[in-house]
Scaffold this motif. Structure first.
Motif, PDB file in Angstrom:
ATOM      1  N   GLY B  36     -36.049 -12.892  36.159  1.00 48.74           N
ATOM      2  CA  GLY B  36     -35.101 -12.463  37.177  1.00 48.74           C
ATOM      3  C   GLY B  36     -35.159 -13.412  38.358  1.00 48.74           C
ATOM      4  O   GLY B  36     -35.894 -14.400  38.340  1.00 48.74           O
ATOM      5  N   THR B  55     -28.257   3.437  47.455  1.00 48.66           N
ATOM      6  CA  THR B  55     -27.328   4.492  47.047  1.00 48.66           C
ATOM      7  C   THR B  55     -28.028   5.801  46.681  1.00 48.66           C
ATOM      8  O   THR B  55     -27.541   6.875  46.983  1.00 48.66           O
ATOM      9  N   ASN B  56     -29.150   5.682  45.984  1.00 44.23           N
ATOM     10  CA  ASN B  56     -29.775   6.886  45.437  1.00 44.23           C
ATOM     11  C   ASN B  56     -31.147   7.194  46.030  1.00 44.23           C
ATOM     12  O   ASN B  56     -31.934   7.910  45.425  1.00 44.23           O
ATOM     13  N   TRP B  86     -34.902   4.166  37.155  1.00 44.25           N
ATOM     14  CA  TRP B  86     -33.804   4.692  36.345  1.00 44.25           C
ATOM     15  C   TRP B  86     -32.714   5.317  37.192  1.00 44.25           C
ATOM     16  O   TRP B  86     -31.662   5.686  36.671  1.00 44.25           O
ATOM     17  N   LEU B  87     -32.969   5.441  38.488  1.00 44.58           N
ATOM     18  CA  LEU B  87     -31.909   5.920  39.384  1.00 44.58           C
ATOM     19  C   LEU B  87     -31.202   4.758  40.049  1.00 44.58           C
ATOM     20  O   LEU B  87     -30.168   4.917  40.687  1.00 44.58           O
ATOM     21  N   THR B  89     -28.739   1.934  40.358  1.00 38.54           N
ATOM     22  CA  THR B  89     -27.476   1.689  39.655  1.00 38.54           C
ATOM     23  C   THR B  89     -27.142   0.200  39.620  1.00 38.54           C
ATOM     24  O   THR B  89     -26.035  -0.183  39.251  1.00 38.54           O
ATOM     25  N   SER B  90     -28.087  -0.636  40.017  1.00 34.65           N
ATOM     26  CA  SER B  90     -27.880  -2.094  40.068  1.00 34.65           C
ATOM     27  C   SER B  90     -26.657  -2.434  40.921  1.00 34.65           C
ATOM     28  O   SER B  90     -25.869  -3.292  40.561  1.00 34.65           O
ATOM     29  N   CYS B  91     -26.504  -1.740  42.051  1.00 32.96           N
ATOM     30  CA  CYS B  91     -25.317  -1.969  42.868  1.00 32.96           C
ATOM     31  C   CYS B  91     -25.509  -3.113  43.852  1.00 32.96           C
ATOM     32  O   CYS B  91     -24.567  -3.530  44.514  1.00 32.96           O
ATOM     33  N   TYR B  92     -26.737  -3.594  43.969  1.00 33.60           N
ATOM     34  CA  TYR B  92     -27.044  -4.793  44.766  1.00 33.60           C
ATOM     35  C   TYR B  92     -26.882  -4.654  46.272  1.00 33.60           C
ATOM     36  O   TYR B  92     -26.845  -5.660  46.978  1.00 33.60           O
ATOM     37  N   ILE B  93     -26.791  -3.422  46.785  1.00 27.03           N
ATOM     38  CA  ILE B  93     -26.732  -3.282  48.251  1.00 27.03           C
ATOM     39  C   ILE B  93     -28.052  -3.798  48.831  1.00 27.03           C
ATOM     40  O   ILE B  93     -28.072  -4.576  49.784  1.00 27.03           O
ATOM     41  N   SER B  96     -28.163  -7.536  48.824  1.00 23.67           N
ATOM     42  CA  SER B  96     -27.250  -8.136  49.795  1.00 23.67           C
ATOM     43  C   SER B  96     -27.771  -8.008  51.219  1.00 23.67           C
ATOM     44  O   SER B  96     -27.495  -8.842  52.061  1.00 23.67           O
ATOM     45  N   ARG B 103     -34.373  -9.852  46.707  1.00 24.65           N
ATOM     46  CA  ARG B 103     -33.605  -9.381  45.561  1.00 24.65           C
ATOM     47  C   ARG B 103     -34.254  -8.183  44.843  1.00 24.65           C
ATOM     48  O   ARG B 103     -34.586  -8.256  43.647  1.00 24.65           O
ATOM     49  N   ASP B 106     -33.021  -7.239  41.352  1.00 23.50           N
ATOM     50  CA  ASP B 106     -33.494  -8.073  40.251  1.00 23.50           C
ATOM     51  C   ASP B 106     -34.952  -7.766  39.909  1.00 23.50           C
ATOM     52  O   ASP B 106     -35.363  -7.851  38.755  1.00 23.50           O
ATOM     53  N   GLU B 109     -34.747  -4.683  37.839  1.00 23.72           N
ATOM     54  CA  GLU B 109     -34.251  -5.028  36.500  1.00 23.72           C
ATOM     55  C   GLU B 109     -35.372  -5.618  35.636  1.00 23.72           C
ATOM     56  O   GLU B 109     -35.534  -5.249  34.472  1.00 23.72           O
ATOM     57  N   LYS B 112     -37.851  -2.920  34.658  1.00 25.37           N
ATOM     58  CA  LYS B 112     -37.281  -2.091  33.589  1.00 25.37           C
ATOM     59  C   LYS B 112     -37.534  -2.733  32.232  1.00 25.37           C
ATOM     60  O   LYS B 112     -37.978  -2.070  31.294  1.00 25.37           O
TER      61      LYS B 112
END
Lengths: 288, 195
Positions: B36, B55-56, B86-87, B89-93, B96, B103, B106, B109, B112
């Motif tokens: 990654g 987000t989560n 697992w929560l 969502t790979s939304c990258y906020i 960013s 990162r 990543d 990811e 995981k």
């Protein structure tokens, strides 16, 4: 302008109207699309979380095929766009390039040095041309909430977008079409797409927040550019309504559909009859 | 030592200030080697900006910030047990917003993928693995098959109404699409997965 068009898994199935409207709008604006020959799935947000190299190879395969055509790769789906752009960047990194190239060569695909770019349909429409002179039927009186979601704009070093957290490109396109754009604060909040199946309740909760805000702002519809967001916001809208005992009936349209309408293209040609949540209220308001 | 029981010492937060000797390069390297772009994990200064945008975060037992710290410390068991993986969502906020280029998305990811190889099993790993297997099979995903393999007949029935609507609108084919040479494609990818 000519692009290698990568529809991805969704545009030939659940996002058929995105495929139809992208093609007809691009043709109308003088942009030629040539479907990428023998394209495959980009692996979405899921594959790299199982194996980084598998995920990268899946996405890089399409980039390599576009290189062969010597054409920039145009992906409509935000996921396909993001993962393809990420693969292109990985192919530019020595360590990653070697590993990816080895996997692709096992598939019988070679990576060339040809410099292509990965583009998204929103990016091309917003930055490469001016749609204003082509507007024949302004969408006067239509209130839209532009929803970007996550992978269209983030991370910025991969997408090169105007802003990863508060972008304006789609808003400007909608405005150019004559629509009124509401100040949608959740425009880049995630809809929960990648966890829709494995953590359904969480995804529903995230999507509900988006629908709630758009509704409270008085939007006639949400406008977006991602088939997965659309699955959550439109296809699952009846489930969310049932789960939370609410009623939205909020049409979810692709940006290319509303641009198409503004260009004077017939709704049927744009695939507007293919929605599960009927866009009738939108069409009525526009006098169709 | 009395210091250990104090959360703050001369106004400095104790656990952060003492963290230097708790770092574990081995685990950090493992995550980086996964390929990654989490190469900047070591640069994390625990500012929490990632968690602030997540987000989560409300549902996570371990925030993205803590998760990065645990990777730095090599607290592998805690990392793998965390539902945050697992929560996400790979939304990258998080990625960013990170001021240090860490990162976190990543990093998550990569963790995981390592977790799946180490045998972590839950609904999410099941879904992710079936998804990848099916893409490997034909090169193009066939969603009804994904639903059937993941949720069985029950999931198919739950989705039957939507499936019929989509079919009637020409948005779902009863037959799967495939690339020209799926055999070569799947063989090449299966080999990587086993390495």
């Amino acid at each position: 302008m000519k692009y290698s068009y990568y529809p991805g898994c969704s545009l030939h199935t659940t996002a058929k109207e995105f495929d139809m409207s992208t093609k007809v709008v691009m043709t109308e604006l003088g942009i030629e699309l040539k479907e990428l020959h023998d394209w495959s799935c980009c692996g979405g947000s899921v594959a790299a979380g199982v194996s980084h190299d598998v995920g990268m190879a899946m996405a890089a395969r399409n980039v390599a095929l576009a290189q062969k055509e010597n054409l920039d790769l145009l992906a409509s789906c935000s996921g396909c766009y993001n993962k393809s752009a990420r693969a292109l960047k990985a192919l530019d990194t020595e360590a990653e390039k070697e590993r990816i190239t080895a996997i692709l060569s096992e598939m019988g695909i070679s990576v060339s040095d040809c410099n292509i770019r990965v583009r998204n349909v929103v990016d091309v429409l917003a930055n490469d041309l001016d749609i204003s002179p082509h507007i024949k039927k302004p969408l006067t009186g239509l209130k839209v909430a532009c929803y970007y979601g996550c992978l269209l704009t983030r991370p910025a070093d991969i997408t090169g977008w105007d802003s990863p957290v508060f972008p304006m490109s789609m808003d400007k396109l909608a405005q150019a079409c004559g629509a009124e754009v509401v100040d949608f604060r959740s425009k880049t909040k995630c809809c929960g797409g990648p966890i829709l199946v494995s953590k359904q309740e969480v995804a529903f909760e995230l999507t509900k927040k988006l629908l709630d805000e758009a509704k409270s702002l008085g939007a006639d519809c949400i406008v977006l550019a991602c088939p997965l967001c659309s699955t959550n916001l439109e296809l699952r809208q009846p489930d969310i309504e049932k789960n939370y005992n609410v009623s939205y009936n909020l049409p979810i349209l692709y940006i290319t559909e509303i641009i198409g309408l503004a260009l004077g293209i017939k709704p049927g040609k744009l695939g507007l009859n293919k929605h599960i949540v009927s866009p009738k209220t939108v069409l009525n308001k526009l006098g169709f | 030592m009395a210091v250990k029981n104090k959360k703050f010492l001369f106004g400095l937060k104790v656990d952060r200030q003492l963290d230097g000797d708790k770092m574990n390069r081995e685990f950090l390297d493992k995550v980086i080697a996964e390929g990654g772009e989490g190469a900047a994990i070591a640069a994390c200064m625990q500012c929490g900006t990632c968690s602030g945008g997540c987000t989560n975060i409300d549902l996570m037992d371990m925030s993205p910030r803590t998760l990065v710290l645990m990777v730095q410390r090599g607290e592998w068991e805690k990392v793998l047990k965390s539902n945050a993986l697992w929560l996400c969502t790979s939304c990258y906020i998080c990625t960013s917003r990170c001021p240090r280029g860490v990162r976190p998305a990543d990093v998550i990811e990569a963790v995981k993928a390592i977790g799946i190889r180490q045998g972590v099993e839950n609904d999410s790993t099941k879904f992710n693995q079936i998804f990848v297997e099916l893409v490997e099979k034909r090169g193009i995903l066939f969603e009804p098959e994904l639903m059937q393999k993941y949720g069985g007949l029950q999931a198919m029935l739950a989705q039957a109404k939507l499936g019929i609507q989509l079919t009637l609108k020409g948005k779902m084919s009863p037959l799967p699409a495939k690339i020209k040479d799926p055999k070569k494609f799947s063989e090449a990818l299966e080999k990587v997965g086993k390495q």
